[in-house]
Design a protein around this motif. Structure first.
Motif, PDB file in Angstrom:
ATOM      1  N   GLU A 144       0.843  -1.206   0.000  1.00  0.00           N
ATOM      2  CA  GLU A 144       0.000   0.000   0.000  1.00  0.00           C
ATOM      3  C   GLU A 144       0.876   1.253   0.000  1.00  0.00           C
ATOM      4  OE1 GLU A 144      -3.207   0.413  -0.225  1.00  0.00           O
ATOM      5  OE2 GLU A 144      -4.076  -1.526   0.334  1.00  0.00           O
ATOM      6  N   LEU A 145       0.373   2.268  -0.682  1.00  0.00           N
ATOM      7  CA  LEU A 145       0.989   3.592  -0.552  1.00  0.00           C
ATOM      8  C   LEU A 145       0.236   4.342   0.546  1.00  0.00           C
ATOM      9  CD1 LEU A 145       1.500   4.752  -4.243  1.00  0.00           C
ATOM     10  CD2 LEU A 145       3.214   3.846  -2.683  1.00  0.00           C
ATOM     11  N   GLY A 182       4.920   4.423   2.080  1.00  0.00           N
ATOM     12  CA  GLY A 182       4.189   3.198   1.783  1.00  0.00           C
ATOM     13  C   GLY A 182       4.697   2.069   2.649  1.00  0.00           C
ATOM     14  N   TYR A 184       4.943  -2.582   2.936  1.00  0.00           N
ATOM     15  CA  TYR A 184       4.480  -3.911   2.546  1.00  0.00           C
ATOM     16  C   TYR A 184       4.367  -4.757   3.784  1.00  0.00           C
ATOM     17  CZ  TYR A 184       9.298  -5.947   2.487  1.00  0.00           C
ATOM     18  OH  TYR A 184      10.544  -6.383   2.810  1.00  0.00           O
ATOM     19  N   ASP A 240       2.887   7.945  -8.625  1.00  0.00           N
ATOM     20  CA  ASP A 240       2.284   7.054  -7.623  1.00  0.00           C
ATOM     21  C   ASP A 240       2.495   5.596  -8.000  1.00  0.00           C
ATOM     22  OD1 ASP A 240       1.464   9.491  -6.820  1.00  0.00           O
ATOM     23  OD2 ASP A 240      -0.614   8.939  -6.440  1.00  0.00           O
ATOM     24  N   GLN A 241       2.258   5.321  -9.287  1.00  0.00           N
ATOM     25  CA  GLN A 241       2.406   3.938  -9.732  1.00  0.00           C
ATOM     26  C   GLN A 241       3.846   3.460  -9.621  1.00  0.00           C
ATOM     27  OE1 GLN A 241       0.677   2.375 -13.249  1.00  0.00           O
ATOM     28  NE2 GLN A 241      -1.111   3.711 -13.125  1.00  0.00           N
ATOM     29  N   TYR A 244       4.501   2.675  -6.074  1.00  0.00           N
ATOM     30  CA  TYR A 244       3.843   1.403  -5.726  1.00  0.00           C
ATOM     31  C   TYR A 244       4.684   0.221  -6.231  1.00  0.00           C
ATOM     32  CZ  TYR A 244       0.293  -2.249  -5.520  1.00  0.00           C
ATOM     33  OH  TYR A 244      -0.369  -3.417  -5.255  1.00  0.00           O
ATOM     34  N   LYS A 245       5.117   0.323  -7.487  1.00  0.00           N
ATOM     35  CA  LYS A 245       5.903  -0.772  -8.072  1.00  0.00           C
ATOM     36  C   LYS A 245       7.226  -0.953  -7.332  1.00  0.00           C
ATOM     37  CE  LYS A 245       4.058  -0.553 -12.746  1.00  0.00           C
ATOM     38  NZ  LYS A 245       4.336  -0.255 -14.145  1.00  0.00           N
ATOM     39  N   TYR A 248       6.473  -2.822  -4.280  1.00  0.00           N
ATOM     40  CA  TYR A 248       6.084  -4.167  -4.717  1.00  0.00           C
ATOM     41  C   TYR A 248       7.342  -5.004  -5.014  1.00  0.00           C
ATOM     42  CZ  TYR A 248       2.731  -7.405  -6.891  1.00  0.00           C
ATOM     43  OH  TYR A 248       1.935  -8.481  -7.184  1.00  0.00           O
TER      44      TYR A 248
END
Lengths: 330, 232
Positions: A144-145, A182, A184, A240-241, A244-245, A248
């Motif tokens: 999550e961010l 963010g 994990y 943002d993406q 997130y990546k 991830y």
């Protein structure tokens, strides 16, 4: 034969050559084997992906006005032996270039052979796939961010709290504010093993690729007109993406690998990843090092105090010793 | 010009230089007491200390030196990372030269994983010294150098072999490649520069585990035909 037909024939030959090499590698010395339809499709996907990458890289090479690499980036100059071995390893792991964010290819010059090697870069889905295949214990992963209007509270494991957990609430889904970080979270069958890893924005940025594309990460980009820089423009990108990546990748990249599951394919992919990192550093150095002359001006600009704005404090105390910490050892 | 290496390794780096008129320290990565001892307790004879970056193997004694009344020259990034303030802090900027006693000093940016790291080009009379450490390459070429204090931390061949055999963690190998000068890249740097006036090349900050002092000295000597010294 028209020029187009000749070109088509040459390409067909290259595609055939590629497939033959890949089939030979798949057989791995046990004699000719027939590839399954899935393996054939994967191999074809690699050919198509690499072919497109080579064309793009060659176009870029040709457009360079200075410091242009003399060797054309075409199939004829690609080290096919090593490529076929790498394709087979990546394909056996299940990495498919036709799937988004699985794996991408980049050609780089191998100065010892004078040919191009093809480096494979795993995307965030590729890293996930590899972690699931080779992981010791595969947790469920939450990524999550966190935005400035969200409420996030990590609850760390300690003597009184056996399970690491967090509280996370999106207070306004349509206006979450600015991204502040963010996290994990790894969820294991035994919840006492659950792990929460939090990233602030600085830590995310630290993982940003050195030459991150403005189109993806956003920022300022040079505007060129008729071969001249005419200014800068702001590009929004997909910040943002990308954040997130990044988390991830870290979430799956940090899953412990089961050493008993490690095979030749895993080792080959790891070695390839390393070689690519070494090449990146070498290229960066080749482009930037020793490129600008610098010398002392005969006329001195500043006298003694280079910056008088430094803040004065208390008088020197000869006797007060400060505890001096150790530095990083290399 | 007289150069003395008080310490040169990942455990600590500190060099004393003098042109016969002005004495300087280059980095202060050893304890203040050790600096006092090496200077026969005449620390106040130092006109200043040039600090390349904030890592403790280069800046360990900064706070005590400032308290002892010695001017410490560093970038704003380094000062921020060290959390130092005061009238003994002299902020310098890349490519903005300044005078310190009989030395004219030109700081320049280097490539390390710290905020605003610097190298220094120092001139006095007809002599010119390059001090460059903790950088995986140098962007610049320098003319008329007479002395070099240059990092030669590791050999790429050594760290690659160690990483392949599993004796050097990959993360550490990758960090070394992006933060410290390798023998291979030092050679490229030397070949790109005019060494006709060079009298001494000091190879500094050799890694305890990833270097071979005798090999490094021999290879640089063969390449340049100059006097090569290993610091530390």
């Amino acid at each position: 034969m028209s020029e187009q037909q000749a070109l088509a024939k040459a390409e067909q030959t290259m595609s055939e050559r590629f497939m033959q090499k890949v089939i030979a590698e798949f057989s791995g010395g046990v004699g000719p084997i027939a590839l399954t339809d899935f393996q054939k499709r994967l191999a074809q996907n690699y050919f198509i992906g690499i072919d497109a990458t080579l064309r793009a890289a060659e176009e870029k090479r040709q457009s360079k006005k200075s410091n242009r690499e003399p060797v054309p980036i075409v199939w004829a100059n690609v080290n096919m032996e090593s490529l076929a071995r790498n394709v087979v390893s990546a394909a056996r792991v299940g990495l498919d270039p036709a799937q988004k964010n699985h794996i991408s290819m980049i050609p780089y010059k191998n100065n010892s052979t004078g040919k191009y090697d093809i480096g494979f870069i795993e995307g965030y889905r590729g890293i996930e796939l590899k972690a699931k295949k080779y992981g010791l214990e595969i947790p469920e992963v939450i990524v999550e961010l966190v935005y400035s209007n969200d409420v996030f509270k990590p609850i760390k494991k300690d003597r009184n709290n056996k399970i690491e957990i967090y509280e996370f609430e999106i207070t306004n889904v349509f206006d979450r504010g600015k991204i502040v970080g963010g996290f994990y979270y790894h969820i294991y069958t035994n919840p006492e093993k659950n792990k929460l890893v939090v990233f602030n924005l600085k830590e995310i940025e630290k993982r940003k690729p050195r030459y991150a594309s403005v189109e993806f990460w956003g920022g300022e980009k040079d505007v060129w007109e008729n071969g001249k820089k005419t200014g800068k423009e702001h590009v929004d990108g997909w910040y943002d993406q990308m954040c997130y990546k990044t988390i991830y990748r870290a979430a799956y990249g940090n899953i412990t690998i089961d050493s008993q599951k490690i095979d030749d394919d895993y080792m080959r992919l790891s070695q390839m990843e390393q070689s690519l990192k070494d090449v990146e550093v070498a290229e960066e150095i080749a482009i930037n090092a020793n490129s600008e002359s610098l010398d002392i001006e005969s006329e001195v600009i500043n006298e003694t105090d280079p910056d008088p704005e430094t803040t004065p404090t208390q008088k020197p105390q000869q006797s007060t010793l400060i505890n001096e910490e150790e530095g990083p050892g290399f | 010009m007289d150069i003395e290496a008080f310490a040169s390794s990942s455990a600590g780096n500190c060099y004393h230089i003098t042109d016969g008129k002005t004495r300087l320290l280059l980095d202060a990565g050893i304890s203040y007491r050790e600096i006092q001892r090496r200077l026969n307790f005449k620390v106040s004879a130092m006109a200043g200390v040039l600090i390349t970056h904030d890592h403790m193997d280069h800046a360990k004694a900064v706070k005590n030196l400032m308290k002892a009344g010695i001017d410490c020259y560093m970038s704003a990034g380094t000062a921020g990372a060290l959390s130092v303030l005061g009238h003994r802090l002299k902020l310098v900027k890349s490519k903005q030269q300044f005078q310190l006693g009989s030395w004219t000093i030109l700081p320049f940016n280097v490539e390390h994983d710290t905020p605003e790291p610097l190298g220094f080009l120092l001139a006095s009379g007809t002599e010119k010294l390059l001090y460059a450490t903790d950088t995986y390459y140098l962007k610049y070429q320098f003319a008329g150098l007479t002395h070099l204090l240059i990092e030669c931390n590791h050999s790429y061949e050594i760290i690659r072999a160690k990483a392949d055999s599993g004796t050097l963690p990959l993360e550490q190998k990758n960090r070394l490649m992006r933060s410290h000068f390798s023998l291979e890249n030092v050679k490229k740097f030397l070949l790109a520069n005019d060494l006709s006036r060079v009298q001494e090349i000091w190879l500094i900050h050799l890694s305890d585990r990833n270097s071979d002092a005798a090999q490094f000295k021999r290879e640089i000597q063969e390449l340049t035909g100059k006097l090569v010294l290993i610091a530390g």
